[in-house]
Enzyme design. Structure first.
Site, short mmCIF file in Angstrom:
data_model
loop_
_atom_site.label_atom_id
_atom_site.label_comp_id
_atom_site.label_asym_id
_atom_site.label_seq_id
_atom_site.Cartn_x
_atom_site.Cartn_y
_atom_site.Cartn_z
N ASP A 74 0.81 -1.23 0.00
CA ASP A 74 0.00 0.00 0.00
C ASP A 74 0.83 1.27 0.00
O ASP A 74 0.66 2.17 0.83
CB ASP A 74 -0.97 0.00 1.20
CG ASP A 74 -1.93 -1.17 1.15
OD1 ASP A 74 -2.27 -1.60 0.04
OD2 ASP A 74 -2.32 -1.66 2.22
N ASP A 138 16.12 -5.37 11.33
CA ASP A 138 17.31 -5.58 10.51
C ASP A 138 18.45 -4.64 10.86
O ASP A 138 19.60 -4.88 10.48
CB ASP A 138 16.97 -5.42 9.02
CG ASP A 138 15.85 -6.34 8.58
OD1 ASP A 138 15.79 -7.47 9.09
OD2 ASP A 138 15.04 -5.93 7.73
#
Length: 359
Positions: A74, A138
């Site tokens: 999105d 991460d």
């Protein structure tokens, strides 16, 4: 400054609720109303807003996930819509700005990783008042020493390595643990050192399978009949490519990595006759309650973002540098991915300890 809106974009991670709580509590302390945007930028496009009162954020500090919901799809600048029976990307960024204006929002606080913050930067370039907050397990965002969620993910991977050690030693096997991290090896490196892995494979250092096998054989000659390998999902063999599980449309980065652990396990059995077992830690790294470090860091980020809004400093991201929370231009945060440098102190320490890095 009378009203702020906050959204969580991209993959979830431990500490999101702690940031939301800090934003709401800090803002209400200054008499500022806070709106939450449901499901990331989808909610911004569709106008799906909710009020965030002090009651709404009570008790959410230790909760994993996000009470606002999130999505790594999105993108408002390429929002997938069905037109004439076909799904096509449509630029709906103006709808986001219109929705924020209609709700009387003075500034948007975007909690996200490089994908969500790239979108936030585009909105800043369109004149929207935006402040970024660095979130990703991460730890690959530039301009900040650490993102929240990373330390808890490392703890989860380290605990998995501890558990694999006992079964590996019992059965005299090679155990391979695949962890997340995308194109950066921070989780694998930190968890590998903390969990006492024998081999650590990261994307920054293409591996030589023969080197790995020789390292395992050397351990066997020393009477150590088992070995533990931790591999980042973005690791690749020397001269080879990363293993891609599948492509996912509608995402800022459509590549979904996965499968390198199985490849290494198969190759060691096929070429060297080593009995291996592979564990993919996957989304366990994203879930669960944040540890104390991430709760504190998330809280500091949330409070600092509200302070920046009060001082009307926009187009920035709050960041950890040393022990201080500072403000850096959003562009600096998303210009490039923060990889593990080959002279990183922990990487050098791992080599000194005799951990095999595959090269």
């Amino acid at each position: 400054m009378r009203k702020l809106a906050v959204l969580t974009g991209g993959g979830d991670c431990p500490g999101l609720n702690a940031v939301i709580r800090a934003i709401a509590k800090s803002a209400h302390g200054y008499g500022i109303e806070v709106l939450g945007i449901r499901d990331g930028f989808r909610g911004a496009v569709e106008g799906d807003f909710m009020s965030l009162s002090l009651k709404d954020v009570s008790g959410i500090l230790p909760r994993g996930g996000t009470i606002l919901g999130t999505t790594n799809r999105d993108n408002p600048f390429a929002y997938e819509m069905k037109l004439n029976g076909m799904t096509q990307p449509v630029d709906r960024s103006d709808d986001v700005i219109r929705n924020l204006q209609e709700h009387g929002v003075d500034a948007l606080l975007a909690i996200g990783g490089d994908g969500s913050l790239n979108i936030a930067l585009k909105f800043a370039n369109k004149g929207l008042k935006v402040i970024g907050i660095p979130k990703t397990i991460d730890n690959d965002l530039m301009a900040t020493d650490q993102t929240f969620g990373f330390q808890t993910a490392v703890d989860t991977a380290q605990e998995a390595l501890d558990r694999l050690h006992t079964t590996a030693e019992s059965h005299h096997r090679v155990m391979v643990l695949e962890v997340m991290g995308r194109y950066a090896g921070w989780i694998a490196l930190y968890a590998g050192v903390a969990g006492g892995a024998d081999v650590i494979l990261i994307p920054e250092i293409p591996y030589n399978l023969n080197r790995i096998a020789l390292s395992i054989q050397k351990r066997a000659k020393q009477g150590k009949k088992f070995s533990i390998i931790v591999v980042a999902e973005g690791a690749k063999p020397l001269g080879g490519e990363m293993v891609v599980e599948r492509m996912m449309t509608g995402r800022v980065d459509p590549i979904k990595l996965g499968g390198i652990g199985a490849k290494i396990g198969h190759d060691l059995e096929e070429h060297y006759g080593m009995e291996t077992r592979v564990t993919v830690l996957g989304h366990l790294q994203r879930g669960g309650s944040p540890n104390a470090y991430d709760r504190v860091l998330s809280t500091r980020y949330g409070a600092a973002a509200v302070d920046a809004a009060l001082e009307e400093e926009f187009g920035i991201m709050v960041a950890l540098q040393g022990r201080e929370i500072v403000r850096v231009p959003l562009r600096e945060a998303v210009d490039q991915i923060k990889l593990v440098p080959l002279n990183d102190p922990l990487l050098l320490a791992a080599r000194t300890l005799g951990m095999e890095m595959g090269d």
